[in-house]
Design a protein around this motif. Structure first.
Motif, mmCIF file in Angstrom:
data_model
loop_
_atom_site.group_PDB
_atom_site.id
_atom_site.type_symbol
_atom_site.label_atom_id
_atom_site.label_comp_id
_atom_site.label_asym_id
_atom_site.label_seq_id
_atom_site.Cartn_x
_atom_site.Cartn_y
_atom_site.Cartn_z
ATOM 1 N N THR A 177 -5.121 0.676 -3.244
ATOM 2 C CA THR A 177 -6.413 0.638 -2.562
ATOM 3 C C THR A 177 -6.926 -0.791 -2.421
ATOM 4 O OG1 THR A 177 -6.928 2.817 -3.484
ATOM 5 C CG2 THR A 177 -8.764 1.544 -2.619
ATOM 6 N N ILE A 178 -6.724 -1.605 -3.443
ATOM 7 C CA ILE A 178 -7.129 -3.012 -3.369
ATOM 8 C C ILE A 178 -6.323 -3.735 -2.289
ATOM 9 C CG2 ILE A 178 -7.204 -5.192 -4.631
ATOM 10 C CD1 ILE A 178 -7.683 -3.547 -7.187
ATOM 11 N N TYR A 231 0.820 -1.210 0.000
ATOM 12 C CA TYR A 231 0.000 0.000 0.000
ATOM 13 C C TYR A 231 0.856 1.263 0.000
ATOM 14 C CZ TYR A 231 -3.249 3.642 1.334
ATOM 15 O OH TYR A 231 -3.959 4.816 1.368
ATOM 16 N N VAL A 273 -8.470 8.985 -6.126
ATOM 17 C CA VAL A 273 -8.512 7.593 -6.568
ATOM 18 C C VAL A 273 -8.727 6.674 -5.362
ATOM 19 C CG1 VAL A 273 -7.196 5.728 -7.618
ATOM 20 C CG2 VAL A 273 -7.105 8.016 -8.602
ATOM 21 N N ALA A 274 -8.092 7.000 -4.252
ATOM 22 C CA ALA A 274 -8.275 6.202 -3.037
ATOM 23 C C ALA A 274 -9.686 6.312 -2.488
ATOM 24 C CB ALA A 274 -7.272 6.638 -1.967
ATOM 25 N N GLN A 302 1.645 3.937 -3.053
ATOM 26 C CA GLN A 302 1.203 5.322 -2.903
ATOM 27 C C GLN A 302 2.340 6.304 -3.219
ATOM 28 O OE1 GLN A 302 0.464 6.994 1.044
ATOM 29 N NE2 GLN A 302 -1.439 7.885 0.267
ATOM 30 N N GLY A 315 -12.215 5.535 -3.931
ATOM 31 C CA GLY A 315 -12.950 4.353 -4.334
ATOM 32 C C GLY A 315 -12.862 3.237 -3.316
ATOM 33 N N TRP A 365 -14.156 -0.894 -3.350
ATOM 34 C CA TRP A 365 -13.227 -2.023 -3.309
ATOM 35 C C TRP A 365 -13.400 -2.831 -2.024
ATOM 36 C CZ3 TRP A 365 -11.516 -3.340 -7.728
ATOM 37 C CH2 TRP A 365 -11.183 -2.387 -8.693
ATOM 38 N N LEU A 425 -6.208 11.115 -16.187
ATOM 39 C CA LEU A 425 -5.553 10.114 -15.356
ATOM 40 C C LEU A 425 -4.136 9.869 -15.863
ATOM 41 C CD1 LEU A 425 -8.446 7.527 -14.864
ATOM 42 C CD2 LEU A 425 -7.739 9.381 -13.342
ATOM 43 N N ILE A 428 -4.877 2.695 -7.495
ATOM 44 C CA ILE A 428 -5.956 1.707 -7.505
ATOM 45 C C ILE A 428 -5.458 0.384 -6.929
ATOM 46 C CG2 ILE A 428 -7.415 0.295 -8.996
ATOM 47 C CD1 ILE A 428 -7.729 2.706 -10.826
ATOM 48 N N ASP A 480 -2.241 7.082 -11.025
ATOM 49 C CA ASP A 480 -3.606 6.765 -10.617
ATOM 50 C C ASP A 480 -3.843 5.253 -10.628
ATOM 51 O OD1 ASP A 480 -4.125 9.497 -10.410
ATOM 52 O OD2 ASP A 480 -4.645 9.631 -12.535
ATOM 53 N N LEU A 481 -3.239 4.555 -11.595
ATOM 54 C CA LEU A 481 -3.352 3.100 -11.641
ATOM 55 C C LEU A 481 -2.638 2.469 -10.444
ATOM 56 C CD1 LEU A 481 -4.127 0.448 -13.002
ATOM 57 C CD2 LEU A 481 -2.061 0.640 -14.408
#
Length: 298
Positions: A165-166, A83, A102-103, A87, A105, A109, A154, A162, A158-159
């Motif tokens: 975040t997962i 994580y 983006v986080a 970041q 979301g 998730w 984006l 994501i 940003d990817l």
């Protein structure tokens, strides 16, 4: 077992977004001075030094640190290694506002990971709360003007966010699994230290890959030192302590809605550094985010 959302639990879950917003800003500030994986390794190495004196009970042979290595290795991988590294990597090409957006979301998730991997049902109230909360984040991003959203583009960062975040969703759901021995579960410092020990190892692996692929030197300065002390004590030790306690009380799904406060805090901090006063859309966004939290947790 989850308990109703109380004022103390809400405070525990509000402190991490505040500190993480600062983490995004300072991470962007030193992006040219410290490589992202190296920054994460230094951060958690310092956090390890902070936790060792107060979590020394973990060093006993009967604590379960090494016997339950699979659990703490995964917690360290998802929460400390992946994580945070992702970041900081995201902040190389994206802005703090974009990264925290983006986080935002996270509730989505968190619901998906909980349903697919931890057999947790998704309720309509949680979906509505997620939409309200994300609406508040979008309002911050647009600065109250929808034309700002059209201009948003984006970037690779940003990817990366994501994926981060997962990873954090898996970490949060694993916190709810009652698999820790009493000696560790009863001592928050020992529980966090168990994660940080393995997480620092994972961070070292990622940093070594970074050094071999794209070697860079640290441009030391007093600003870099101050940033390292902040990210180690605040977003690492204090935020993780509050997040762990809050999630164990209210559950990962409710906790995920609180993470949507991070973009709001990041926007306010950015405005403060630029000498700008908060606007009405900040208040409206705060209302939407808190409304989503309150509605979903009822």
């Amino acid at each position: 077992m989850k308990r109703p959302l109380t004022a103390s639990t809400a405070l525990l879950l509000t402190v991490p977004p505040l500190l993480w917003a600062g983490n995004a800003i300072v991470g962007r500030l030193v992006r040219d001075a410290v490589p992202p994986m190296t920054l994460n390794l230094l951060r958690w190495s310092l956090a390890l030094l902070i936790l060792l004196p107060i979590g020394r009970a973990l060093l006993r042979s009967s604590s379960g640190l090494w016997q339950d290595w699979r659990r703490y290795s995964l917690l360290g991988l998802f929460g400390v290694g992946l994580y945070n590294s992702l970041q900081y990597l995201a902040l190389q090409s994206s802005t703090p506002i974009n990264v925290t957006l983006v986080a935002a979301g996270m509730p989505v998730w968190m619901l998906l990971v909980g349903a697919l991997f931890f057999k947790m049902p998704v309720r309509r109230r949680q979906i509505v709360g997620a939409l309200l909360s994300i609406g508040g984040v979008v309002l911050v991003l647009s600065r109250g003007e929808w034309r700002q959203l059209v201009a948003l583009r984006l970037v690779p960062g940003d990817l990366y966010m994501i994926l981060a975040t997962i990873a954090w969703s898996f970490y949060s759901w694993m916190l709810m699994q009652p698999k820790d021995r009493p000696a560790i579960r009863a001592d928050w410092a020992a529980f966090l230290l168990a994660q940080v020990i393995y997480g620092a190892l994972w961070s070292g692996v990622l940093a070594s890959v970074e050094w071999s692929v794209a070697p860079r030197h640290i441009a030391w300065s007093w600003t870099v030192v101050a940033v390292l002390l902040y990210v180690a004590a605040g977003p690492a030790v204090i935020a993780f302590r509050c997040w762990g306690a809050g999630v164990q009380r209210a559950g990962p799904t409710v906790g995920a809605f609180f993470t949507n406060l991070t973009p709001l805090f990041a926007a306010v901090m950015s405005s403060a550094f630029l000498g700008e006063l908060p606007h009405l859309y900040h208040l409206a966004a705060f209302t939407l985010i808190v409304g989503g939290i309150a509605y979903s947790s009822r």
